[in-house]
Structures are given as C-alpha cells and as structure tokens.
Design a protein around this motif. Sequence first.
Motif, PDB file in Angstrom:
ATOM      1  N   TYR A  71       0.776  -1.159   0.209  1.00 53.82           N
ATOM      2  CA  TYR A  71      -0.034  -0.010   0.057  1.00 53.82           C
ATOM      3  C   TYR A  71       0.885   1.468   0.037  1.00 53.82           C
ATOM      4  O   TYR A  71       2.188   1.178   0.437  1.00 53.82           O
ATOM      5  N   SER A  72       0.108   2.113  -0.583  1.00 55.75           N
ATOM      6  CA  SER A  72       1.157   3.529  -0.280  1.00 55.75           C
ATOM      7  C   SER A  72       0.311   4.686   0.470  1.00 55.75           C
ATOM      8  O   SER A  72       1.146   5.245   1.298  1.00 55.75           O
ATOM      9  N   THR A  73      -0.872   4.893   0.035  1.00 56.72           N
ATOM     10  CA  THR A  73      -1.819   5.675   0.696  1.00 56.72           C
ATOM     11  C   THR A  73      -3.171   5.264   0.946  1.00 56.72           C
ATOM     12  O   THR A  73      -3.612   4.471   0.094  1.00 56.72           O
ATOM     13  N   MET A  76      -9.614   8.235   4.410  1.00 51.85           N
ATOM     14  CA  MET A  76     -10.924   7.953   4.965  1.00 51.85           C
ATOM     15  C   MET A  76     -11.211   9.392   5.533  1.00 51.85           C
ATOM     16  O   MET A  76     -10.567  10.377   5.794  1.00 51.85           O
ATOM     17  N   ASN A  77     -12.530   9.330   6.084  1.00 50.43           N
ATOM     18  CA  ASN A  77     -13.034  10.437   6.805  1.00 50.43           C
ATOM     19  C   ASN A  77     -13.115  10.460   8.291  1.00 50.43           C
ATOM     20  O   ASN A  77     -13.061   9.532   8.631  1.00 50.43           O
ATOM     21  N   SER A  82     -14.892   2.361   9.307  1.00 50.55           N
ATOM     22  CA  SER A  82     -14.273   1.330   8.541  1.00 50.55           C
ATOM     23  C   SER A  82     -13.366   2.114   7.453  1.00 50.55           C
ATOM     24  O   SER A  82     -13.327   3.303   7.255  1.00 50.55           O
ATOM     25  N   LEU A  83     -12.379   1.346   7.121  1.00 51.26           N
ATOM     26  CA  LEU A  83     -11.537   1.927   6.088  1.00 51.26           C
ATOM     27  C   LEU A  83     -11.452   1.055   4.774  1.00 51.26           C
ATOM     28  O   LEU A  83     -11.526  -0.176   4.873  1.00 51.26           O
ATOM     29  N   HIS A  84     -11.523   1.566   3.486  1.00 55.07           N
ATOM     30  CA  HIS A  84     -11.590   0.960   2.294  1.00 55.07           C
ATOM     31  C   HIS A  84     -10.146   0.493   2.184  1.00 55.07           C
ATOM     32  O   HIS A  84      -9.343   1.753   1.737  1.00 55.07           O
ATOM     33  N   LEU A  85      -9.549  -0.536   2.305  1.00 54.31           N
ATOM     34  CA  LEU A  85      -8.442  -0.941   2.053  1.00 54.31           C
ATOM     35  C   LEU A  85      -8.338  -2.533   1.983  1.00 54.31           C
ATOM     36  O   LEU A  85      -9.069  -3.218   2.662  1.00 54.31           O
ATOM     37  N   SER A  86      -7.674  -3.068   0.946  1.00 56.26           N
ATOM     38  CA  SER A  86      -7.851  -4.395   0.534  1.00 56.26           C
ATOM     39  C   SER A  86      -6.799  -5.161   1.328  1.00 56.26           C
ATOM     40  O   SER A  86      -5.594  -5.113   0.936  1.00 56.26           O
ATOM     41  N   ILE A  87      -7.011  -5.949   2.205  1.00 51.44           N
ATOM     42  CA  ILE A  87      -6.320  -6.543   3.385  1.00 51.44           C
ATOM     43  C   ILE A  87      -6.606  -8.172   2.562  1.00 51.44           C
ATOM     44  O   ILE A  87      -7.835  -8.546   3.141  1.00 51.44           O
ATOM     45  N   GLY A  88      -5.816  -9.027   2.360  1.00 56.64           N
ATOM     46  CA  GLY A  88      -5.925 -10.429   2.146  1.00 56.64           C
ATOM     47  C   GLY A  88      -4.833 -11.129   1.975  1.00 56.64           C
ATOM     48  O   GLY A  88      -3.472 -10.654   1.800  1.00 56.64           O
ATOM     49  N   ASN A  89      -4.771 -12.354   1.523  1.00 56.66           N
ATOM     50  CA  ASN A  89      -3.965 -13.446   1.141  1.00 56.66           C
ATOM     51  C   ASN A  89      -4.052 -13.817  -0.327  1.00 56.66           C
ATOM     52  O   ASN A  89      -4.931 -14.361  -0.741  1.00 56.66           O
ATOM     53  N   PRO A  90      -2.932 -13.423  -1.110  1.00 62.60           N
ATOM     54  CA  PRO A  90      -2.943 -13.563  -2.429  1.00 62.60           C
ATOM     55  C   PRO A  90      -3.217 -15.048  -2.746  1.00 62.60           C
ATOM     56  O   PRO A  90      -2.647 -16.136  -1.863  1.00 62.60           O
ATOM     57  N   PRO A 125     -13.283  -2.988   9.337  1.00 64.47           N
ATOM     58  CA  PRO A 125     -13.922  -2.429  10.415  1.00 64.47           C
ATOM     59  C   PRO A 125     -12.773  -1.957  11.370  1.00 64.47           C
ATOM     60  O   PRO A 125     -11.882  -2.793  11.561  1.00 64.47           O
ATOM     61  N   LEU A 126     -12.574  -0.678  11.724  1.00 66.01           N
ATOM     62  CA  LEU A 126     -11.795  -0.310  12.796  1.00 66.01           C
ATOM     63  C   LEU A 126     -12.368  -0.552  14.440  1.00 66.01           C
ATOM     64  O   LEU A 126     -13.590  -0.235  14.416  1.00 66.01           O
ATOM     65  N   SER A 127     -11.493  -0.741  15.129  1.00 61.95           N
ATOM     66  CA  SER A 127     -11.675  -0.584  16.543  1.00 61.95           C
ATOM     67  C   SER A 127     -12.177   0.729  17.107  1.00 61.95           C
ATOM     68  O   SER A 127     -12.618   0.691  18.294  1.00 61.95           O
ATOM     69  N   GLN A 128     -11.624   1.629  16.269  1.00 59.23           N
ATOM     70  CA  GLN A 128     -11.942   2.977  16.867  1.00 59.23           C
ATOM     71  C   GLN A 128     -11.843   4.010  15.796  1.00 59.23           C
ATOM     72  O   GLN A 128     -11.251   3.614  14.575  1.00 59.23           O
ATOM     73  N   SER A 129     -12.541   5.298  15.817  1.00 64.83           N
ATOM     74  CA  SER A 129     -12.382   6.080  14.707  1.00 64.83           C
ATOM     75  C   SER A 129     -11.275   6.985  15.093  1.00 64.83           C
ATOM     76  O   SER A 129     -10.719   7.009  16.109  1.00 64.83           O
ATOM     77  N   LEU A 130     -10.651   7.735  14.163  1.00 59.49           N
ATOM     78  CA  LEU A 130      -9.418   8.631  14.112  1.00 59.49           C
ATOM     79  C   LEU A 130      -9.881  10.053  13.881  1.00 59.49           C
ATOM     80  O   LEU A 130     -10.855  10.417  12.850  1.00 59.49           O
TER      81      LEU A 130
END
Length: 168
Positions: A71-73, A76-77, A82-90, A125-130
């Motif tokens: 990832y580079s950047t 989010m608001n 929640s954060l739109h970010l693709s986390i996974g295992n190829p 999903p995030l455990s807290q907002s920022l």
Amino acid sequence: MSKSKRNVIIALIIILLAAVLAIGGVIIYNYFSAGEQNETNGVTGVISDGWDAGVEGESAPESAGIQIPGYSTARMNEGDTSLHLSIGNPKENNCGFYATLKLTDGTVLYKSELLKPGFGLTEVPLSQSLDSGEYDAVVYYECVTLDDAHSQLNAAESEFKLIVMERK
C-alpha cells in the motif's frame, strides 16, 4: 417372528445407530475444530473467498516466495468506523496470514482471523475512529502454515500513509 425378519430388524437398527453416531461425530468434530479466534475486540469484518488484491498484471512465479500486498496511501473521513483497504492473502500463496492493521505508535485498529489463500476483505472495520490528520500506518502480516498447528513462518510489514480527512 421368523429368523430372517429378526435379522432385517437388527440390521436396520445397526444402520440407524451407525448413522446417528456418524452425524454426532461430525457435529462434535466441527464444534471442537473451530479453532481459536484472534482477539479482535468485537471487530471482525466480512472476509470473503475470491479476494483479489486488485493489482493489474501477471502473477509472480511460484519461486518468488510469499506474496505480500503493498500500500502507499489510504484515505478516510474522520469519525468513520471502517477503512476501504484491501487486506488479504493472494491466492498464489501456500500459507495462511493473520493481518494486523495498526498505527506506528502501536494503536491496533484491526486484527484478522486466519486468512487462507484467496481470502480477504476490502472494507476493514476499525476498533476506533480517528481524528483528522496524517498517520503512519502499517499492515503487519504474520505468515503461518495451513495445517492445524498454524506454525509461524515469517512476517512482513506493509507501511503506508493513512490520511484522515476532516468531515465537512
């Protein structure tokens, strides 16, 4: 009652008992083999099969080793949970991942359950907002074997800039 009728009834009872034992065994196996879940503080996310890192181009050859998403950047608001970010295992990998999204100050925002090859999520999903601002963040990938032991193989970090925009 004739001997042949009695044998048929005994055979049916044995078949019925075997079926009940088999079903009971499957239920007990599934209950106890569910495995330990990672502590996620109630934050789970929707992990789906057929996850795609969204990277264009050829797959790396098998000799390239374990593939880690980069990832580079991410943006989010402020106040979002929640954060739109693709986390996974190829899908090309032959190991499992546990992924932890955290800030470089150690604040853990998300911790996944076991991600098998081809599994991941795109809405984290995030455990807290920022609050608004720029944060140095990292997805820490712990690579493990796919057998029941989930023995640790190695780990990798993918650092990126998390930009939290002021809500207008």
